[in-house]
Design a protein around this motif. Structure first.
Motif, PDB file in Angstrom:
ATOM      1  N   GLU A  45       0.838  -1.194   0.000  1.00 36.97           N
ATOM      2  CA  GLU A  45       0.000   0.000   0.000  1.00 36.97           C
ATOM      3  C   GLU A  45       0.882   1.256   0.000  1.00 36.97           C
ATOM      4  O   GLU A  45       1.575   1.567   0.968  1.00 36.97           O
ATOM      5  CB  GLU A  45      -0.968   0.057   1.194  1.00 36.97           C
ATOM      6  CG  GLU A  45      -1.965  -1.088   1.239  1.00 36.97           C
ATOM      7  CD  GLU A  45      -2.948  -1.095   0.061  1.00 36.97           C
ATOM      8  OE1 GLU A  45      -3.326  -0.009  -0.416  1.00 36.97           O
ATOM      9  OE2 GLU A  45      -3.314  -2.186  -0.382  1.00 36.97           O
ATOM     10  N   ILE A  61       0.530   4.453   0.433  1.00 36.95           N
ATOM     11  CA  ILE A  61       0.529   5.447   1.513  1.00 36.95           C
ATOM     12  C   ILE A  61       1.109   4.858   2.798  1.00 36.95           C
ATOM     13  O   ILE A  61       1.720   5.580   3.593  1.00 36.95           O
ATOM     14  CB  ILE A  61      -0.887   6.029   1.710  1.00 36.95           C
ATOM     15  CG1 ILE A  61      -1.285   6.854   0.466  1.00 36.95           C
ATOM     16  CG2 ILE A  61      -0.991   6.893   2.960  1.00 36.95           C
ATOM     17  CD1 ILE A  61      -0.442   8.108   0.224  1.00 36.95           C
ATOM     18  N   ALA A  62       0.972   3.552   3.007  1.00 35.96           N
ATOM     19  CA  ALA A  62       1.604   2.923   4.171  1.00 35.96           C
ATOM     20  C   ALA A  62       3.123   3.001   4.039  1.00 35.96           C
ATOM     21  O   ALA A  62       3.833   3.269   5.016  1.00 35.96           O
ATOM     22  CB  ALA A  62       1.140   1.475   4.309  1.00 35.96           C
ATOM     23  N   ARG A  76       4.134   6.620   4.629  1.00 36.13           N
ATOM     24  CA  ARG A  76       4.033   6.985   6.046  1.00 36.13           C
ATOM     25  C   ARG A  76       5.206   6.394   6.844  1.00 36.13           C
ATOM     26  O   ARG A  76       5.716   7.029   7.766  1.00 36.13           O
ATOM     27  CB  ARG A  76       2.685   6.517   6.617  1.00 36.13           C
ATOM     28  CG  ARG A  76       2.338   7.165   7.932  1.00 36.13           C
ATOM     29  CD  ARG A  76       0.966   6.753   8.412  1.00 36.13           C
ATOM     30  NE  ARG A  76      -0.109   7.328   7.625  1.00 36.13           N
ATOM     31  CZ  ARG A  76      -0.481   8.613   7.696  1.00 36.13           C
ATOM     32  NH1 ARG A  76       0.134   9.447   8.501  1.00 36.13           N
ATOM     33  NH2 ARG A  76      -1.477   9.055   6.955  1.00 36.13           N
ATOM     34  N   GLN A 110      -1.916  17.692   9.777  1.00 36.49           N
ATOM     35  CA  GLN A 110      -1.856  16.262   9.436  1.00 36.49           C
ATOM     36  C   GLN A 110      -3.239  15.746   9.047  1.00 36.49           C
ATOM     37  O   GLN A 110      -3.385  14.952   8.109  1.00 36.49           O
ATOM     38  CB  GLN A 110      -1.287  15.464  10.613  1.00 36.49           C
ATOM     39  CG  GLN A 110       0.229  15.613  10.722  1.00 36.49           C
ATOM     40  CD  GLN A 110       0.809  15.094  12.022  1.00 36.49           C
ATOM     41  OE1 GLN A 110       0.064  14.626  12.892  1.00 36.49           O
ATOM     42  NE2 GLN A 110       2.113  15.183  12.165  1.00 36.49           N
ATOM     43  N   ALA A 111      -4.253  16.202   9.766  1.00 40.64           N
ATOM     44  CA  ALA A 111      -5.619  15.768   9.451  1.00 40.64           C
ATOM     45  C   ALA A 111      -6.062  16.319   8.093  1.00 40.64           C
ATOM     46  O   ALA A 111      -6.713  15.623   7.305  1.00 40.64           O
ATOM     47  CB  ALA A 111      -6.575  16.213  10.554  1.00 40.64           C
ATOM     48  N   LEU A 112      -5.684  17.568   7.802  1.00 42.84           N
ATOM     49  CA  LEU A 112      -6.098  18.165   6.521  1.00 42.84           C
ATOM     50  C   LEU A 112      -5.371  17.502   5.342  1.00 42.84           C
ATOM     51  O   LEU A 112      -5.960  17.313   4.278  1.00 42.84           O
ATOM     52  CB  LEU A 112      -5.862  19.684   6.538  1.00 42.84           C
ATOM     53  CG  LEU A 112      -6.821  20.444   7.471  1.00 42.84           C
ATOM     54  CD1 LEU A 112      -6.395  21.913   7.592  1.00 42.84           C
ATOM     55  CD2 LEU A 112      -8.275  20.363   6.967  1.00 42.84           C
ATOM     56  N   GLU A 172      -4.349  14.377   5.331  1.00 41.02           N
ATOM     57  CA  GLU A 172      -5.037  13.083   5.203  1.00 41.02           C
ATOM     58  C   GLU A 172      -6.371  13.268   4.460  1.00 41.02           C
ATOM     59  O   GLU A 172      -6.706  12.492   3.559  1.00 41.02           O
ATOM     60  CB  GLU A 172      -5.304  12.500   6.609  1.00 41.02           C
ATOM     61  CG  GLU A 172      -6.117  11.228   6.641  1.00 41.02           C
ATOM     62  CD  GLU A 172      -5.261   9.977   6.489  1.00 41.02           C
ATOM     63  OE1 GLU A 172      -4.242   9.857   7.177  1.00 41.02           O
ATOM     64  OE2 GLU A 172      -5.623   9.118   5.676  1.00 41.02           O
ATOM     65  N   MET A 173      -7.111  14.300   4.824  1.00 44.58           N
ATOM     66  CA  MET A 173      -8.402  14.552   4.170  1.00 44.58           C
ATOM     67  C   MET A 173      -8.220  14.782   2.669  1.00 44.58           C
ATOM     68  O   MET A 173      -8.898  14.152   1.847  1.00 44.58           O
ATOM     69  CB  MET A 173      -9.088  15.766   4.794  1.00 44.58           C
ATOM     70  CG  MET A 173     -10.374  16.158   4.085  1.00 44.58           C
ATOM     71  SD  MET A 173     -11.221  17.570   4.860  1.00 44.58           S
ATOM     72  CE  MET A 173     -10.375  18.950   4.099  1.00 44.58           C
ATOM     73  N   ASN A 211      -5.607  14.084   0.709  1.00 40.97           N
ATOM     74  CA  ASN A 211      -5.061  12.920   0.014  1.00 40.97           C
ATOM     75  C   ASN A 211      -6.175  11.920  -0.278  1.00 40.97           C
ATOM     76  O   ASN A 211      -6.276  11.369  -1.385  1.00 40.97           O
ATOM     77  CB  ASN A 211      -3.958  12.276   0.866  1.00 40.97           C
ATOM     78  CG  ASN A 211      -3.220  11.209   0.091  1.00 40.97           C
ATOM     79  OD1 ASN A 211      -2.596  11.478  -0.930  1.00 40.97           O
ATOM     80  ND2 ASN A 211      -3.319   9.969   0.554  1.00 40.97           N
ATOM     81  N   ARG A 212      -7.053  11.712   0.707  1.00 40.11           N
ATOM     82  CA  ARG A 212      -8.169  10.784   0.519  1.00 40.11           C
ATOM     83  C   ARG A 212      -9.207  11.317  -0.459  1.00 40.11           C
ATOM     84  O   ARG A 212      -9.764  10.569  -1.261  1.00 40.11           O
ATOM     85  CB  ARG A 212      -8.832  10.485   1.872  1.00 40.11           C
ATOM     86  CG  ARG A 212      -7.966   9.582   2.705  1.00 40.11           C
ATOM     87  CD  ARG A 212      -8.546   9.262   4.052  1.00 40.11           C
ATOM     88  NE  ARG A 212      -7.847   8.094   4.535  1.00 40.11           N
ATOM     89  CZ  ARG A 212      -8.283   6.837   4.415  1.00 40.11           C
ATOM     90  NH1 ARG A 212      -9.459   6.577   3.892  1.00 40.11           N
ATOM     91  NH2 ARG A 212      -7.562   5.833   4.845  1.00 40.11           N
ATOM     92  N   ARG A 213      -9.491  12.608  -0.376  1.00 31.86           N
ATOM     93  CA  ARG A 213     -10.451  13.168  -1.338  1.00 31.86           C
ATOM     94  C   ARG A 213      -9.977  12.921  -2.761  1.00 31.86           C
ATOM     95  O   ARG A 213     -10.764  12.576  -3.641  1.00 31.86           O
ATOM     96  CB  ARG A 213     -10.595  14.677  -1.113  1.00 31.86           C
ATOM     97  CG  ARG A 213     -11.522  15.029   0.018  1.00 31.86           C
ATOM     98  CD  ARG A 213     -11.653  16.539   0.152  1.00 31.86           C
ATOM     99  NE  ARG A 213     -12.770  16.861   1.033  1.00 31.86           N
ATOM    100  CZ  ARG A 213     -13.045  18.068   1.475  1.00 31.86           C
ATOM    101  NH1 ARG A 213     -12.292  19.105   1.111  1.00 31.86           N
ATOM    102  NH2 ARG A 213     -14.080  18.282   2.267  1.00 31.86           N
ATOM    103  N   GLU A 224      -7.687  10.609  -3.751  1.00 26.96           N
ATOM    104  CA  GLU A 224      -7.629   9.157  -4.021  1.00 26.96           C
ATOM    105  C   GLU A 224      -9.004   8.604  -4.365  1.00 26.96           C
ATOM    106  O   GLU A 224      -9.159   7.839  -5.312  1.00 26.96           O
ATOM    107  CB  GLU A 224      -7.099   8.407  -2.800  1.00 26.96           C
ATOM    108  CG  GLU A 224      -5.593   8.419  -2.653  1.00 26.96           C
ATOM    109  CD  GLU A 224      -5.137   7.532  -1.503  1.00 26.96           C
ATOM    110  OE1 GLU A 224      -5.952   7.275  -0.586  1.00 26.96           O
ATOM    111  OE2 GLU A 224      -3.977   7.113  -1.522  1.00 26.96           O
ATOM    112  N   HIS A 225     -10.010   8.954  -3.545  1.00 20.98           N
ATOM    113  CA  HIS A 225     -11.362   8.402  -3.738  1.00 20.98           C
ATOM    114  C   HIS A 225     -12.100   9.119  -4.852  1.00 20.98           C
ATOM    115  O   HIS A 225     -13.136   8.643  -5.300  1.00 20.98           O
ATOM    116  CB  HIS A 225     -12.171   8.507  -2.440  1.00 20.98           C
ATOM    117  CG  HIS A 225     -11.571   7.728  -1.319  1.00 20.98           C
ATOM    118  ND1 HIS A 225     -11.945   7.896  -0.012  1.00 20.98           N
ATOM    119  CD2 HIS A 225     -10.618   6.772  -1.321  1.00 20.98           C
ATOM    120  CE1 HIS A 225     -11.231   7.080   0.742  1.00 20.98           C
ATOM    121  NE2 HIS A 225     -10.420   6.394  -0.017  1.00 20.98           N
ATOM    122  N   ILE A 259     -13.336  20.283  -7.901  1.00 18.33           N
ATOM    123  CA  ILE A 259     -12.996  20.257  -6.470  1.00 18.33           C
ATOM    124  C   ILE A 259     -11.524  20.667  -6.290  1.00 18.33           C
ATOM    125  O   ILE A 259     -11.185  21.499  -5.442  1.00 18.33           O
ATOM    126  CB  ILE A 259     -13.213  18.829  -5.885  1.00 18.33           C
ATOM    127  CG1 ILE A 259     -14.672  18.374  -6.000  1.00 18.33           C
ATOM    128  CG2 ILE A 259     -12.670  18.717  -4.459  1.00 18.33           C
ATOM    129  CD1 ILE A 259     -15.571  18.832  -4.910  1.00 18.33           C
TER     130      ILE A 259
END
Lengths: 203, 203
Positions: free
Chosen positions: B66, B68-69, B72, B91-93, B95-96, B98-100, B102-103, B144
């Motif tokens: 993976e 991102i693993a 990290r 860090q939370a933003l 992550e948000m 990166n996921r937005r 990715e998905h 977006i």
């Protein structure tokens, strides 16, 4: 903090279970009714243009979306018990397993539900072929989890992590998606029974 | 460490760019030929049952899969420059976002490629309806990103993060997926040109 919540939907539950496993009380809850399409309202879209739940609003007004981003923020504020691993190697393995389950079992169960369930026809532009293709993958995803759990109490070893919350919610989500869990997944059944017995699982 | 690499595929590139942005030399590279299905071999499947690339093999034999693993893990070993944010909120933003991406964009471009490109017919059980449904979403995903970049040099502000690597690779992946980037995405074009000019982008 305020948590814009989505009731029984899988991702809002993941965040509430995470709060409970940390032993932190839930913040002020703002219920958002997905069935009534409140997450598509103009006000909510301004906060999260992706129109997804949950969202954690921080005291400075920052709107934090994406389940795992919210959980990671809580992990930073409340490091104990560690639910994302406790050193470089275990943190990487938790990230790996959480992603394997998200991109595998969770994603396929969600595809069967969103693209195949009659109740979702009004909320989604359904692609029934995609629901069927994913239904055929579920057994492979379950075997990956079964084999990992054969040598481990939880997905990443002796302690519960966010990967268990993701995997447990994926298993729960099979029921409304009308996907049976075959009897021969004995490790998954043993582990899932332990999850369901935890007080956090009622969150 | 050994990096099982997959050449020009998007995820192996994400990891190599991450190494370069950290200023760390690549470890020993083990090339895995995806076109020759080497990632489906018995030996590789034992290492990563999901048959995906890249995989970072640690010195103790741990196989870390993976993208991102892996990133990290490198972030833990080499914290500077921080590519996952520098405090709880950033860090939370990261992550948000990166996921937005990715998905959203990354996932839809990959779906168009995997389920629609003739060269993938032999490697994938293609669902052409899924390629088409995702093609229709690309513009929304691009908007977006465009709006986020309108107020920011990089996706999460003044410094490059892993979210830029994910988003930049998604834009690059549009070309082999035969998806044009319309002229009116001026912020994306400005930001992407800056990425491509970085030495890391040749990785």
């Amino acid at each position: 903090m305020k948590l814009y919540d989505g009731g029984r939907a899988p991702n809002p539950r993941r965040v509430r279970i995470f709060f409970a496993e940390k032993g932190i009380p839930l913040p002020e809850i703002v219920p958002v009714d997905i069935a009534a399409k409140e997450h598509r309202s103009e006000a909510f879209t301004r906060m999260n243009p992706l129109q997804r739940l949950p969202v954690l609003e921080l005291d400075d007004g920052t709107a934090l979306a994406e389940t795992i981003a919210i959980c990671r923020y809580l992990e930073s504020l409340y490091p104990d018990p560690p639910l994302f691993g406790h050193d470089a190697r275990t943190q990487a393995l938790v990230e790996m397993w959480n992603r394997r389950v998200e991109h595998g079992l969770f994603s396929s169960v969600a595809a069967v539900f969103r693209h195949g369930h009659p109740s979702m026809a009004e909320l989604e532009d359904q692609v029934p072929e995609w629901a069927e293709a994913n239904r055929e993958l579920i057994d492979d995803h379950l075997w990956i989890l079964e084999l990992q759990l054969a040598g481990n109490r939880f997905v990443c070893g002796e302690a519960l992590t966010v990967a268990d919350i993701t995997a447990g919610i994926a298993i729960d989500f099979m029921k409304p998606s009308r996907i049976p869990l075959p009897e021969d997944f004995v490790q998954i059944r043993r582990w899932h029974a332990e999850l369901v017995a935890r007080p956090s699982w009622k969150a």
